[in-house]
Motif scaffolding. Structure first.
Motif, PDB file in Angstrom:
ATOM      1  N   THR A 124       0.684  -1.274   0.188  1.00  0.00           N
ATOM      2  CA  THR A 124       0.039   0.081   0.050  1.00  0.00           C
ATOM      3  C   THR A 124       0.951   1.342   0.041  1.00  0.00           C
ATOM      4  O   THR A 124       2.129   1.101  -0.035  1.00  0.00           O
ATOM      5  N   TYR A 135      -5.016   2.543  -7.513  1.00  0.00           N
ATOM      6  CA  TYR A 135      -3.890   1.567  -7.860  1.00  0.00           C
ATOM      7  C   TYR A 135      -2.872   2.421  -8.694  1.00  0.00           C
ATOM      8  O   TYR A 135      -3.302   2.977  -9.517  1.00  0.00           O
ATOM      9  N   ARG A 150      -1.624  -0.303  -3.602  1.00  0.00           N
ATOM     10  CA  ARG A 150      -2.997   0.435  -3.476  1.00  0.00           C
ATOM     11  C   ARG A 150      -2.557   1.582  -2.520  1.00  0.00           C
ATOM     12  O   ARG A 150      -2.399   1.379  -1.400  1.00  0.00           O
TER      13      ARG A 150
END
Length: 309
Positions: A124, A135, A150
């Motif tokens: 992330t 994304y 992400r």
């Protein structure tokens, strides 16, 4: 290990963790709403790698998919430590290069700006302006390693960094030991297929990204300069690049925001690779260009990169 400070975002509905590296002595401002995501406090004073590092070499990358915007973390603008930041209306076409940092143990398990718990063992990231979630493919420009992450958090608010990676993402990209690294961040459109590194950005765009920006001297001859947007060229040959996009609409939006909010001379350079670059300038001296660079960054935009055609 580097020192990290936590900034609690004080905009309405946005009391989230802002994982911004800062100098020793930095402290988090008080939370405005203790019920908002991210208003919880941290037990560690300094950020570190996990006490028991895991092997992330075989951890699968996130698979891009269409997701609704998070209830938290997506105001039109928000303020941290006296500076206001703008959230992009969409991520499509976003491309930027700059320095990445990472965050880990201190923030593990605490809420991110989107309200989700931060997991340092997942791929992330935190970003100041991309919609949450987004994304994105992050590429280490020094070793060529690439990874899909992400984006579900806000930060970093250190002025010379464009993205904060989770510890796992930093390990996979090879910047965990150094603390920071030069990266390219490319937002992945919801319409793009995540089959591999080359699929996250159209081929023509990737080719343009791998080549230097078009020379200002060749704009009229080979770079198909957008004269309608650019206007007449002024003296000087030093520019700032505020952004690069695969679609014209996103580039025009940034161009208009720069013109309307700051009154700078912003123009669109359209290269042969179908990449729309937003340039500010030209300027006749590095000192003048640097002053404008600081002005743009202080206004909440991503810090533009110097361009020397």
């Amino acid at each position: 290990m580097k020192r990290l400070a936590c900034a609690v975002i004080t905009s309405a509905f946005l009391g989230a963790c802002a994982t911004a590296p800062g100098p020793a002595g930095d402290s988090a401002p008080p939370a405005v709403n203790n019920d908002a995501p991210g208003s919880d406090r941290y037990s560690l004073q300094q950020d570190t790698a996990p006490e028991e590092p895991r092997d992330v070499s075989r951890l699968p990358e996130p698979v891009p998919k269409k997701e609704p915007r998070s209830r938290y973390g997506n105001p039109q603008s928000y303020s941290v430590w006296g500076k206001t930041y703008q959230v992009l209306p969409q991520a499509d076409g976003y491309v930027a290069e700059g320095k990445a940092s990472w965050y880990g143990q201190k923030f593990h398990g605490h809420r991110t700006s989107s309200g989700e718990p931060f997991d340092m063992y997942q791929f992330t990231a935190a970003h100041r302006s991309l919609p949450l979630p987004t994304y994105a493919r992050v590429t280490n420009l020094d070793n060529g390693k690439s990874l899909v992450v992400r984006v579900n958090d806000r930060g970093p608010f250190h002025e010379d960094r464009i993205i904060d990676l989770s510890w796992a993402a930093a390990v996979r990209l090879g910047i965990e030991q150094s603390g920071t690294g030069r990266v390219r961040v490319e937002a992945i459109s919801s319409q793009q297929q995540p089959d591999g590194p080359s699929s996250t950005v159209p081929t023509a765009v990737r080719a343009a990204l791998d080549s230097p920006p078009p020379s200002a001297a060749n704009d009229n001859a080979s770079a198909k300069t957008d004269t309608a947007d650019n206007g007449a060229s002024k003296g000087g040959s030093l520019f700032l690049q505020a952004g690069a996009f695969s679609d014209r609409t996103s580039a025009q939006r940034l161009q208009q925001e720069l013109v309307n909010q700051l009154g700078v001379d912003a123009r669109i350079q359209h290269s042969d690779g179908d990449l729309f670059r937003v340039w500010i300038g030209p300027y006749e001296s590095n000192q003048q260009r640097q002053q404008v660079r600081e002005t743009v960054a202080n206004a909440g935009f991503d810090r533009p990169m110097p361009v020397n055609p």
